[in-house]
Design a protein around this motif. Sequence first.
Motif, PDB file in Angstrom:
ATOM      1  N   SER A 173      17.224   2.708  13.554  1.00 10.42           N
ATOM      2  CA  SER A 173      16.433   3.633  14.358  1.00 10.42           C
ATOM      3  C   SER A 173      16.158   3.024  15.733  1.00 10.42           C
ATOM      4  O   SER A 173      16.272   1.808  15.943  1.00 10.42           O
ATOM      5  N   LEU A 174      15.785   3.875  16.678  1.00 12.83           N
ATOM      6  CA  LEU A 174      15.457   3.388  18.018  1.00 12.83           C
ATOM      7  C   LEU A 174      14.234   2.472  17.977  1.00 12.83           C
ATOM      8  O   LEU A 174      14.136   1.517  18.749  1.00 12.83           O
ATOM      9  N   ALA A 175      13.284   2.790  17.086  1.00 10.82           N
ATOM     10  CA  ALA A 175      12.097   1.949  16.960  1.00 10.82           C
ATOM     11  C   ALA A 175      12.482   0.534  16.537  1.00 10.82           C
ATOM     12  O   ALA A 175      11.895  -0.450  16.992  1.00 10.82           O
ATOM     13  N   GLU A 176      13.487   0.403  15.665  1.00 10.24           N
ATOM     14  CA  GLU A 176      13.949  -0.919  15.239  1.00 10.24           C
ATOM     15  C   GLU A 176      14.781  -1.590  16.324  1.00 10.24           C
ATOM     16  O   GLU A 176      14.701  -2.806  16.522  1.00 10.24           O
ATOM     17  N   ARG A 177      15.539  -0.805  17.015  1.00 12.98           N
ATOM     18  CA  ARG A 177      16.479  -1.339  18.002  1.00 12.98           C
ATOM     19  C   ARG A 177      15.800  -1.759  19.297  1.00 12.98           C
ATOM     20  O   ARG A 177      16.079  -2.815  19.854  1.00 12.98           O
ATOM     21  N   ILE A 178      14.906  -0.905  19.772  1.00 12.29           N
ATOM     22  CA  ILE A 178      14.232  -1.169  21.056  1.00 12.29           C
ATOM     23  C   ILE A 178      12.841  -1.744  20.847  1.00 12.29           C
ATOM     24  O   ILE A 178      12.266  -2.350  21.749  1.00 12.29           O
ATOM     25  N   GLY A 179      12.303  -1.577  19.637  1.00 16.55           N
ATOM     26  CA  GLY A 179      10.925  -1.968  19.353  1.00 16.55           C
ATOM     27  C   GLY A 179      10.520  -3.361  19.803  1.00 16.55           C
ATOM     28  O   GLY A 179       9.466  -3.514  20.446  1.00 16.55           O
ATOM     29  N   PRO A 180      11.300  -4.407  19.488  1.00 16.00           N
ATOM     30  CA  PRO A 180      10.882  -5.761  19.898  1.00 16.00           C
ATOM     31  C   PRO A 180      10.677  -5.904  21.402  1.00 16.00           C
ATOM     32  O   PRO A 180       9.659  -6.466  21.840  1.00 16.00           O
ATOM     33  N   ASP A 181      11.607  -5.399  22.210  1.00 23.83           N
ATOM     34  CA  ASP A 181      11.471  -5.463  23.666  1.00 23.83           C
ATOM     35  C   ASP A 181      10.336  -4.571  24.146  1.00 23.83           C
ATOM     36  O   ASP A 181       9.599  -4.930  25.092  1.00 23.83           O
ATOM     37  N   LEU A 182      10.170  -3.441  23.502  1.00 29.36           N
ATOM     38  CA  LEU A 182       9.122  -2.523  23.898  1.00 29.36           C
ATOM     39  C   LEU A 182       7.734  -3.114  23.627  1.00 29.36           C
ATOM     40  O   LEU A 182       6.831  -3.011  24.482  1.00 29.36           O
ATOM     41  N   LYS A 183       7.555  -3.742  22.487  1.00 27.48           N
ATOM     42  CA  LYS A 183       6.263  -4.343  22.163  1.00 27.48           C
ATOM     43  C   LYS A 183       5.911  -5.456  23.134  1.00 27.48           C
ATOM     44  O   LYS A 183       4.758  -5.576  23.575  1.00 27.48           O
ATOM     45  N   LYS A 184       6.896  -6.262  23.470  1.00 36.43           N
ATOM     46  CA  LYS A 184       6.656  -7.351  24.443  1.00 36.43           C
ATOM     47  C   LYS A 184       6.227  -6.769  25.783  1.00 36.43           C
ATOM     48  O   LYS A 184       5.345  -7.312  26.460  1.00 36.43           O
ATOM     49  N   SER A 185       6.869  -5.684  26.191  1.00 32.74           N
ATOM     50  CA  SER A 185       6.542  -5.081  27.478  1.00 32.74           C
ATOM     51  C   SER A 185       5.142  -4.480  27.467  1.00 32.74           C
ATOM     52  O   SER A 185       4.402  -4.581  28.463  1.00 32.74           O
ATOM     53  N   LEU A 186       4.763  -3.865  26.352  1.00 32.59           N
ATOM     54  CA  LEU A 186       3.434  -3.238  26.273  1.00 32.59           C
ATOM     55  C   LEU A 186       2.332  -4.285  26.153  1.00 32.59           C
ATOM     56  O   LEU A 186       1.247  -4.132  26.728  1.00 32.59           O
ATOM     57  N   GLU A 187       2.601  -5.370  25.426  1.00 35.83           N
ATOM     58  CA  GLU A 187       1.565  -6.374  25.191  1.00 35.83           C
ATOM     59  C   GLU A 187       1.513  -7.446  26.272  1.00 35.83           C
ATOM     60  O   GLU A 187       0.449  -8.008  26.555  1.00 35.83           O
TER      61      GLU A 187
ATOM     62  N   ALA B 136       6.461   9.371  18.637  1.00 40.30           N
ATOM     63  CA  ALA B 136       5.274   9.508  17.787  1.00 40.30           C
ATOM     64  C   ALA B 136       4.667   8.146  17.472  1.00 40.30           C
ATOM     65  O   ALA B 136       3.429   7.995  17.426  1.00 40.30           O
ATOM     66  N   THR B 137       5.512   7.136  17.269  1.00 40.80           N
ATOM     67  CA  THR B 137       5.024   5.797  16.928  1.00 40.80           C
ATOM     68  C   THR B 137       4.189   5.205  18.049  1.00 40.80           C
ATOM     69  O   THR B 137       3.168   4.546  17.804  1.00 40.80           O
ATOM     70  N   TYR B 138       4.605   5.437  19.289  1.00 39.03           N
ATOM     71  CA  TYR B 138       3.923   4.836  20.439  1.00 39.03           C
ATOM     72  C   TYR B 138       3.075   5.838  21.221  1.00 39.03           C
ATOM     73  O   TYR B 138       2.706   5.582  22.368  1.00 39.03           O
ATOM     74  N   ALA B 139       2.750   6.951  20.578  1.00 37.83           N
ATOM     75  CA  ALA B 139       1.899   7.943  21.229  1.00 37.83           C
ATOM     76  C   ALA B 139       0.528   7.335  21.527  1.00 37.83           C
ATOM     77  O   ALA B 139      -0.039   6.607  20.713  1.00 37.83           O
ATOM     78  N   GLY B 140       0.006   7.614  22.696  1.00 41.92           N
ATOM     79  CA  GLY B 140      -1.299   7.100  23.081  1.00 41.92           C
ATOM     80  C   GLY B 140      -1.252   5.731  23.720  1.00 41.92           C
ATOM     81  O   GLY B 140      -2.283   5.225  24.179  1.00 41.92           O
ATOM     82  N   GLN B 141      -0.085   5.097  23.743  1.00 41.53           N
ATOM     83  CA  GLN B 141       0.053   3.799  24.405  1.00 41.53           C
ATOM     84  C   GLN B 141       0.661   3.998  25.801  1.00 41.53           C
ATOM     85  O   GLN B 141       1.052   5.104  26.170  1.00 41.53           O
ATOM     86  N   ASP B 142       0.737   2.928  26.550  1.00 39.45           N
ATOM     87  CA  ASP B 142       1.207   3.029  27.935  1.00 39.45           C
ATOM     88  C   ASP B 142       2.736   3.097  28.000  1.00 39.45           C
ATOM     89  O   ASP B 142       3.379   2.321  28.713  1.00 39.45           O
ATOM     90  N   LEU B 143       3.302   4.031  27.257  1.00 34.13           N
ATOM     91  CA  LEU B 143       4.743   4.244  27.277  1.00 34.13           C
ATOM     92  C   LEU B 143       5.013   5.667  27.732  1.00 34.13           C
ATOM     93  O   LEU B 143       4.455   6.623  27.195  1.00 34.13           O
ATOM     94  N   GLU B 144       5.883   5.793  28.713  1.00 32.49           N
ATOM     95  CA  GLU B 144       6.325   7.112  29.169  1.00 32.49           C
ATOM     96  C   GLU B 144       7.828   7.224  28.923  1.00 32.49           C
ATOM     97  O   GLU B 144       8.615   6.428  29.439  1.00 32.49           O
ATOM     98  N   ILE B 145       8.190   8.205  28.112  1.00 27.36           N
ATOM     99  CA  ILE B 145       9.596   8.484  27.842  1.00 27.36           C
ATOM    100  C   ILE B 145      10.061   9.568  28.812  1.00 27.36           C
ATOM    101  O   ILE B 145       9.403  10.601  28.966  1.00 27.36           O
ATOM    102  N   ILE B 146      11.179   9.329  29.454  1.00 28.96           N
ATOM    103  CA  ILE B 146      11.714  10.274  30.428  1.00 28.96           C
ATOM    104  C   ILE B 146      13.149  10.622  30.043  1.00 28.96           C
ATOM    105  O   ILE B 146      14.028   9.760  30.054  1.00 28.96           O
ATOM    106  N   GLY B 147      13.376  11.859  29.664  1.00 28.76           N
ATOM    107  CA  GLY B 147      14.718  12.320  29.366  1.00 28.76           C
ATOM    108  C   GLY B 147      15.427  12.706  30.653  1.00 28.76           C
ATOM    109  O   GLY B 147      14.912  13.500  31.442  1.00 28.76           O
TER     110      GLY B 147
END
Length: 246
Positions: A229-243, A154-165
């Motif tokens: 939370s996953l947002a706290e744990r993965i968030g820093p690396d995820l933001k760098k990848s998106l930006e 939900a936090t990264y909805a609409g951004q270039d992130l694809e979650i694959i289970g």
Amino acid sequence: MSSNGCAMRKLLYLVAAGTLTLALGNASMAQNAVQKSPSTVLQPNVRTAAPNCCSSQSDQPVSLGDLARIERAKRKSEPKAVKIFDDDNMPRAPLTAGQKAPDLAGQESPGGPQAAGSSGQTSPRGGKVRLLDFWATWCGPCRRSLPSLKELAATYAGQDLEIIGVDEDDDRDAWQSFVSLNGMTWTQQFDEGHQMIRDYGANALPTYVLIGRDGNVVGQYVGYDSSESLAERIGPDLKKSLEGGQ
């Protein structure tokens, strides 16, 4: 000796004998009273404590320090991940940052053979950032991490992130039912024969693998942590990848 002296001596003997008899009688009566009244015998001070509590302190408030210690003990007792492979059946080591991510097999969701917008290949430079979630319906830590994964989606909805289970069940019906009942609306894939998890070198569930826009692994994150939370744990690396376009 005079008659008066003899009489006095006899009187003293009689008094002494009477005193001794009286003393012996009192001692006997006291002993009988003790034997007839066991309640007067002192018993050892024995207490039986209820498990994990103390009755004398049940009405006392719990301090913040005690609450923190209880929570830490609870977290330590929680399994962080479920190991599904060992050294005998896991020939590959986990992928490290910078390695090329293996190609994804044709992705599928319970509602159809392939999710919309999924190419079945790792993203080329300029494509989407991807987060793989290796999980299973029988994995307790995976279930507990689901709300955190939904929050991340939900936090990264609409951004270039694809979650694959990537599901590691052996029963397709169980997988499809669980995904549908729990509203897991992101891309889902059934890992037939567990080949994909082997390709990525993951040996425990849940395992998350972040893949940058260039198709290289950014990081691998193993297990579930209730304190982060996953947002706290993965968030820093995820933001760098998106930006940063990586």
